[in-house]
Design an enzyme around this catalytic site. Sequence first.
Site, PDB file in Angstrom:
ATOM      1  N   HIS A 208       1.217  -0.972  -0.209  1.00  0.00           N
ATOM      2  CA  HIS A 208      -0.245   0.444  -0.025  1.00  0.00           C
ATOM      3  C   HIS A 208       0.998   0.996  -0.043  1.00  0.00           C
ATOM      4  CE1 HIS A 208      -2.605  -3.606   0.970  1.00  0.00           C
ATOM      5  NE2 HIS A 208      -3.365  -2.196   1.150  1.00  0.00           N
TER       6      HIS A 208
ATOM      7  N   GLU B 182       6.104  -2.754  13.838  1.00  0.00           N
ATOM      8  CA  GLU B 182       5.805  -1.409  12.992  1.00  0.00           C
ATOM      9  C   GLU B 182       5.401  -0.043  14.356  1.00  0.00           C
ATOM     10  OE1 GLU B 182       3.656  -4.077  11.699  1.00  0.00           O
ATOM     11  OE2 GLU B 182       3.842  -3.717   9.339  1.00  0.00           O
TER      12      GLU B 182
ATOM     13  N   GLN C 128      -6.044  -7.092   3.513  1.00  0.00           N
ATOM     14  CA  GLN C 128      -5.449  -5.689   5.254  1.00  0.00           C
ATOM     15  C   GLN C 128      -6.126  -4.731   5.088  1.00  0.00           C
ATOM     16  OE1 GLN C 128      -1.484  -5.829   3.440  1.00  0.00           O
ATOM     17  NE2 GLN C 128      -1.140  -4.504   4.995  1.00  0.00           N
TER      18      GLN C 128
ATOM     19  N   GLY D 225       3.514   5.094  30.080  1.00  0.00           N
ATOM     20  CA  GLY D 225       4.210   3.241  30.815  1.00  0.00           C
ATOM     21  C   GLY D 225       3.804   2.583  30.212  1.00  0.00           C
TER      22      GLY D 225
HETATM   23  C1  LIG Z   1       3.366  -3.006  27.394  1.00  0.00           C
HETATM   24  C2  LIG Z   1       2.938  -2.845  28.615  1.00  0.00           C
HETATM   25  N1  LIG Z   1       2.930  -3.882  29.843  1.00  0.00           N
HETATM   26  C3  LIG Z   1       2.131  -4.184  30.838  1.00  0.00           C
HETATM   27  C4  LIG Z   1       2.625  -3.668  31.495  1.00  0.00           C
HETATM   28  C5  LIG Z   1       2.843  -3.288  33.475  1.00  0.00           C
HETATM   29  N2  LIG Z   1       3.588  -3.325  33.537  1.00  0.00           N
HETATM   30  C6  LIG Z   1       4.602  -2.250  34.325  1.00  0.00           C
HETATM   31  S1  LIG Z   1       6.121  -2.274  34.678  1.00  0.00           S
HETATM   32  C7  LIG Z   1       6.295  -3.612  34.363  1.00  0.00           C
HETATM   33  C8  LIG Z   1       7.079  -4.482  34.630  1.00  0.00           C
HETATM   34  C9  LIG Z   1       8.638  -5.043  33.804  1.00  0.00           C
HETATM   35  O1  LIG Z   1       9.946  -5.475  34.086  1.00  0.00           O
HETATM   36  P1  LIG Z   1      11.379  -4.944  33.220  1.00  0.00           P
HETATM   37  O2  LIG Z   1      10.857  -4.860  31.424  1.00  0.00           O
HETATM   38  O3  LIG Z   1      11.540  -6.288  33.189  1.00  0.00           O
HETATM   39  O4  LIG Z   1      11.551  -4.062  34.269  1.00  0.00           O
HETATM   40  P2  LIG Z   1      11.990  -4.155  35.537  1.00  0.00           P
HETATM   41  O5  LIG Z   1      11.186  -3.219  36.591  1.00  0.00           O
HETATM   42  O6  LIG Z   1      12.134  -5.504  35.713  1.00  0.00           O
HETATM   43  O7  LIG Z   1      12.990  -2.855  35.616  1.00  0.00           O
HETATM   44  C10 LIG Z   1       5.063  -4.578  33.725  1.00  0.00           C
HETATM   45  C11 LIG Z   1       5.138  -6.109  33.441  1.00  0.00           C
HETATM   46  C12 LIG Z   1       3.213  -2.023  31.238  1.00  0.00           C
HETATM   47  N3  LIG Z   1       3.488  -1.053  31.840  1.00  0.00           N
HETATM   48  N4  LIG Z   1       2.849  -1.886  29.830  1.00  0.00           N
END
Ligand SMILES: Cc1ncc(C[n+]2csc(CCOP(=O)(O)OP(=O)(O)O)c2C)c(N)n1
Length: 557
Positions: free
Chosen positions: A29, A50, A113, A418
């Site tokens: 596309h 992406e 798509q 986040g």
């Molecule tokens: C895309 C996404 N999935 C799930 C979460 C929920 N979440 C927040 S902190 C976290 C843990 C992150 O773990 P890691 O990347 O190993 O980092 P660490 O805390 O060990 O430094 C999760 C799963 C989120 N914020 N974003």
Amino acid sequence: MAKVTGGELVVRTLMKAGVTNIFGLHGAHLETIFQSCLDHKIPVTDTRHEVAAGHAAEGYARSTRGLGVAMVTAGPGFTNVITSLANAYLDRTPVLYITGSSGLSEAETNTLQSGLDQVAIATPITKWAHRVTVTQNLPRLVAQAVRMTTSAPTGPVLLDLPIDVLMTQVDEESAPIPENLQLDSPAPPQPRAVDEAMALLKAAQRPLIMAGVGAYFAGAGEELRAFAEASGIPVFSDFQAHGLLPSDHPLYGGTYHKMADLSAPEQRPDVVLALGVRFGLFTLGMNDLVVPLAAKIIHVEVDAKEIGRLRQAAVAIVADSRETLHALNARAKSEKWPDRGKWQQAVRNAKVERCKRMQEDLNRTAPPIHPLQAVSAIVDSMPEDTIVIGDGAEAYHWMNEVIRQNKPGGYITHGFLGAVGMGLGLSLGAQVANPKRPVLCLVGDGAIGFTIAEFDTMARHKLPIVAVVMNNHSWAASQHFQEIVSGKNRLLGTELRDANYHEVAQAFGCFGRRVTKIEELGPVIKEAFASGKPACVNVSIDVAPIPPEVHLLMSRH
Ligand SMILES: Cc1ncc(C[n+]2csc(CCOP(=O)(O)OP(=O)(O)O)c2C)c(N)n1
């Protein structure tokens, strides 16, 4: 008369807007746009997913304060980039997303798509989402999209371009490329509001400046420094505004969370000049630990809807932060400011006390490596001016304790979404935008898994990003939350296996190394940068410690 495709018109308009790099992943596309990029030598950094292209465009925009462009194909290309759209929307990052879509002539035919109303899906997470239906309109509408993306309050725009609109050839005279694509008209403050702000700041006992993301995007560094030095008022910042005042400047207190250290009644700030600050997660929401409820707030923000969102403003200034500081500075020189020596000392003492509290962790000699030791060794051994991207969750909260920056735009981490897993993508964009600056991506072992194939993108495009995996075999922020809220014996879905992430990077042709002893870490970081290759340093760290900032965040539940 010369004929051009719709794709050619898109690329010519983007070039007029000053675009020199595009991030994307091919799909039929988009073929005319790819071909025009080839003709005009506009580099396309093609990613393996992406979402990484979207995050790369965000990283480009956030490290340059300029426009980022991502292009993704119809259907799954679009659905894959949605997390980046949402991230850019919540953070007001100026990214233009171009998505292909099925031909207008094939509407409702279950063609490849297709079948999704991409504009409807993107509308609530963009400043503007629009489908272009006439080839000749492409330059006008791409220009409008660029202006909307980059004007205050900045934010993502999505243009949905059907394949037949892009492939149609039209006379080039019938679709002229517009002028004035990037408007530069920052809003100045009302003089009366500047007078009120000045009066409050002068009368304050313990005033603070909070420099937010808006101050960074306004390019307010010089004016901020001049005003802080003239008035003697200490400065705290959010991550994105880190480096607006150099970290070692005597008036720099740290990121917002550290304002919570000024907790004794005689240390609580009474007037806060909030420059481009968006109250919420990073100011601890409704909680008054960071910004006391009793403090009078002078809120400077380009977006009126941010004012009063969580804190009433004693003085509300809907204006650009740099313009406002400029007006304050014009007045500041002729003002006689009270002596702020004692207050400045209190802010410095809080910083010193925080460092002392960390010393025991830093001195640990036996393995496993304490995460604070790891980030400290990383900061001490990375080159000057390294751009740091913080991903994971606890990983970057540890980094917040030790990071030092002398230039703005060098610390990019989570926003309100986040979104764990955006780090490697952001790093691609930051490195493309800043080929002469080293880029380090600090990432949790959970976060690295989302887009680990981007080591391939780094290798193919010769982007020597150093990714450091804080490997604690855990989604640590999630695990700690479970432990605190549900109990240590109630873990589910938060533990990971130890894995050789560095070997995955090696398989893509990158430098890779495992580190298990703290004394090895600094030399390996240096070696990784010296290799000139993309790198993955896999550091085994202790899962037990919780960063003080995370304690603060979790204490709200
Ligand atoms: C895309 C996404 N999935 C799930 C979460 C929920 N979440 C927040 S902190 C976290 C843990 C992150 O773990 P890691 O990347 O190993 O980092 P660490 O805390 O060990 O430094 C999760 C799963 C989120 N914020 N974003």
